[in-house]
Write a protein that holds these residues in place. Sequence first.
Motif, mmCIF file in Angstrom:
data_model
loop_
_atom_site.group_PDB
_atom_site.id
_atom_site.type_symbol
_atom_site.label_atom_id
_atom_site.label_comp_id
_atom_site.label_asym_id
_atom_site.label_seq_id
_atom_site.Cartn_x
_atom_site.Cartn_y
_atom_site.Cartn_z
ATOM 1 N N MET A 4 0.843 -1.196 0.000
ATOM 2 C CA MET A 4 0.000 0.000 0.000
ATOM 3 C C MET A 4 0.880 1.249 0.000
ATOM 4 O O MET A 4 1.913 1.303 0.643
ATOM 5 N N PHE A 49 5.708 6.854 -1.418
ATOM 6 C CA PHE A 49 6.142 5.546 -1.925
ATOM 7 C C PHE A 49 4.919 4.823 -2.468
ATOM 8 O O PHE A 49 3.875 4.805 -1.806
ATOM 9 N N VAL A 50 5.036 4.288 -3.649
ATOM 10 C CA VAL A 50 3.874 3.600 -4.226
ATOM 11 C C VAL A 50 4.266 2.199 -4.683
ATOM 12 O O VAL A 50 5.386 1.955 -5.138
ATOM 13 N N THR A 51 3.316 1.295 -4.546
ATOM 14 C CA THR A 51 3.552 -0.068 -5.024
ATOM 15 C C THR A 51 3.164 -0.150 -6.492
ATOM 16 O O THR A 51 2.474 0.720 -7.021
ATOM 17 N N LYS A 52 3.605 -1.195 -7.113
ATOM 18 C CA LYS A 52 3.288 -1.415 -8.514
ATOM 19 C C LYS A 52 1.769 -1.526 -8.697
ATOM 20 O O LYS A 52 1.198 -0.969 -9.623
ATOM 21 N N GLU A 53 1.145 -2.207 -7.754
ATOM 22 C CA GLU A 53 -0.306 -2.420 -7.855
ATOM 23 C C GLU A 53 -1.051 -1.085 -7.845
ATOM 24 O O GLU A 53 -1.980 -0.883 -8.612
ATOM 25 N N ASP A 54 -0.617 -0.183 -6.946
ATOM 26 C CA ASP A 54 -1.277 1.127 -6.890
ATOM 27 C C ASP A 54 -1.200 1.835 -8.230
ATOM 28 O O ASP A 54 -2.137 2.489 -8.665
ATOM 29 N N HIS A 55 -0.062 1.690 -8.853
ATOM 30 C CA HIS A 55 0.137 2.420 -10.104
ATOM 31 C C HIS A 55 -0.382 1.662 -11.322
ATOM 32 O O HIS A 55 -0.333 2.178 -12.425
ATOM 33 N N VAL A 104 -3.461 0.935 -11.547
ATOM 34 C CA VAL A 104 -4.745 1.604 -11.819
ATOM 35 C C VAL A 104 -4.453 2.803 -12.730
ATOM 36 O O VAL A 104 -3.604 3.619 -12.402
ATOM 37 N N PRO A 105 -5.131 2.892 -13.877
ATOM 38 C CA PRO A 105 -4.786 3.972 -14.814
ATOM 39 C C PRO A 105 -4.936 5.353 -14.186
ATOM 40 O O PRO A 105 -5.792 5.555 -13.322
ATOM 41 N N SER A 106 -4.128 6.263 -14.629
ATOM 42 C CA SER A 106 -4.161 7.630 -14.112
ATOM 43 C C SER A 106 -5.459 8.314 -14.510
ATOM 44 O O SER A 106 -6.005 8.071 -15.584
ATOM 45 N N SER A 107 -5.945 9.169 -13.618
ATOM 46 C CA SER A 107 -7.167 9.920 -13.917
ATOM 47 C C SER A 107 -6.861 11.110 -14.830
ATOM 48 O O SER A 107 -7.750 11.808 -15.264
ATOM 49 N N ILE A 108 -5.585 11.316 -15.084
ATOM 50 C CA ILE A 108 -5.193 12.486 -15.878
ATOM 51 C C ILE A 108 -4.943 12.092 -17.326
ATOM 52 O O ILE A 108 -4.265 11.101 -17.602
ATOM 53 N N TYR A 138 8.151 7.606 -5.385
ATOM 54 C CA TYR A 138 9.156 6.562 -5.601
ATOM 55 C C TYR A 138 8.499 5.191 -5.674
ATOM 56 O O TYR A 138 7.480 4.937 -5.014
ATOM 57 N N GLU A 197 -1.329 10.950 -9.262
ATOM 58 C CA GLU A 197 -1.987 10.611 -10.530
ATOM 59 C C GLU A 197 -1.099 11.030 -11.709
ATOM 60 O O GLU A 197 -1.020 10.345 -12.721
#
Lengths: 138, 436
Positions: free
Chosen positions: A1, A14-20, A22-26, B341, B426
């Motif tokens: 998470m 810090f972001v996980t691969k799973e979080d990213h 999800v396609p960007s809203s932008i 990151y 995002e």
Amino acid sequence: MSYCRKDGKDTIIFVTKEDHDVPSSIQLPEPERPAGIILPDGSINWNCPCLGGMATGPCGIEFREAFSCFHYSKADPKGSDCLDSFSSMQECMKKYPTLYASHSKDLEDGKYLDEEDEELEKEENNFHKDVLKNQQQK
Amino acid sequence: MLKVRYSEVHVIEYSQSLAVIGSKHEEICLFFEPDDFYIAIKDLENERKGGVAVARGWTVTKIDARNKKVILEDGTEIEYDKCLLATGNQSKNTLTFETSSLEIGNKILLFRNIDDFQKLYKIINDGAKSLVIIGNNLLGSELAYALSKNKVKVTQIFSDEGNLWKILPKYLSLWTTENIRSQGVEIISNVDIQTASLSTDKKHIELTVNTKNANNENINTILADYIILVDDSVSNTALADTSNLEIDQNLGGFVVNDELLVHSDLYAAGDCISYYDPLLGRRRFQHHDHAINSGRLAGENMTGAQKSYLHQPMFWSEIGPHIVFEAIGMVDSSLPTVAVYALSNNEADNKNKIESDKTDVNTENKKQHSNIGVTLLKEGEDYTKGVIFYLRNNLIVGILLWNVFNRTTLARQVLKEQKQFQDLNEVAKLFNIHSE
């Protein structure tokens, strides 16, 4: 998470691969496609990096004349009315082997072009074939 | 073979010739054009086609912009229709010497250009064992890392807390310093250099440094074979004084507009300009990509194009295996930043609670560890790869691509938007930081 913290004025996330995943809203507007060898108005783009600097330098004028002649040629086969400008270009390039040696090699290989630019590739390969034909005739 | 990586270009010296390795590891001519590209000055006037000639070994003392003349040191006047100033930067000496003896001068190298590189190459070939690098810009840090791979003891000294202090946010700067240290460079940060003098045996140079912000004045002595000064450079704008041209009082550099015009028919490009960027406002940029693109645009405008300089220049750097980055826009550590990151799965498992503001970490701890950026890292976290947004009035004005590659086009697109994004995470998603 994913999680986030602050270090003074700076934010660290810090972001996980799973979080990213999800396609960007932008959605950004489509990037402007870099101008190719032929501009939208049909004229030649001498700034095109795909020309590898051929349009400038000591044989730049000869190159431009030959290339323009070919591009606008209505003759059949295309460029057959450009033999004079082809040979002046060749003559000029011979005087500068250090500048144009690789170009000559690429001419033989039939390419020196940005392969992504199909339009240019077509135009230039035809141009090169004509130059080569001209060379052989001499 | 000595391999030095510095400032956008990687220079490798072969036996005689120098070559440049570009960002895609291709070998390119060190010179912008080979010699044959240029024609002799004497032929210039008679050449039907025109051409480019270079007069080497002359110094211009003044530009008479009103009468469109360039005046050389011997009084020779050259008239022009259009003139371009591309005087670039030079290194500046910020070191105070205890003595002004010649011997000490021989042990100090101001490092900026190819000649300096060749001198350094000779110094190392001649068996120098220890080098001190003074300076904390890209060049200094790249050089420190690169030289440490050449069987030389390298010590980098600067007054900031961490490497690339003016570029990277504090925590990342401190992390970077630890990383470069782990690669074998001794880094002495947070110090002021008091004096430089020749050692008593006259074989070494002796530096006294004073640790800043310490309760007790702490003076140390460092001995080295040579000192390499890589401090920030200054623009060559002396012509402005003699020629009554405007210099940017805040940023330095010749003031030019968005068309790179100084005065009618007089243009300037590259490191030496303060230009108006229609997107981000008045600014400077002192790197290779800007030199190329601003020079090209000035040339077009000198032949009638009347174009604005809209290119967003980039720079890149590589300091060892873990620090490779590309930067677009205003990458200035004094701005607030938001960085995203990549956390790998294993790291995520160790971590499942949202961390809140950590700025209140006790000050005692801060004193003990100058490298807060590193000590604050939780298990599994690392600044391995990511994207860093630099903000001004909540708008993104700069983007640093940290160990992620081939995203400069995207970064330029994001900069161009100039709108307030609600959630920068995002925006970060667009950069696919988890993929190669």
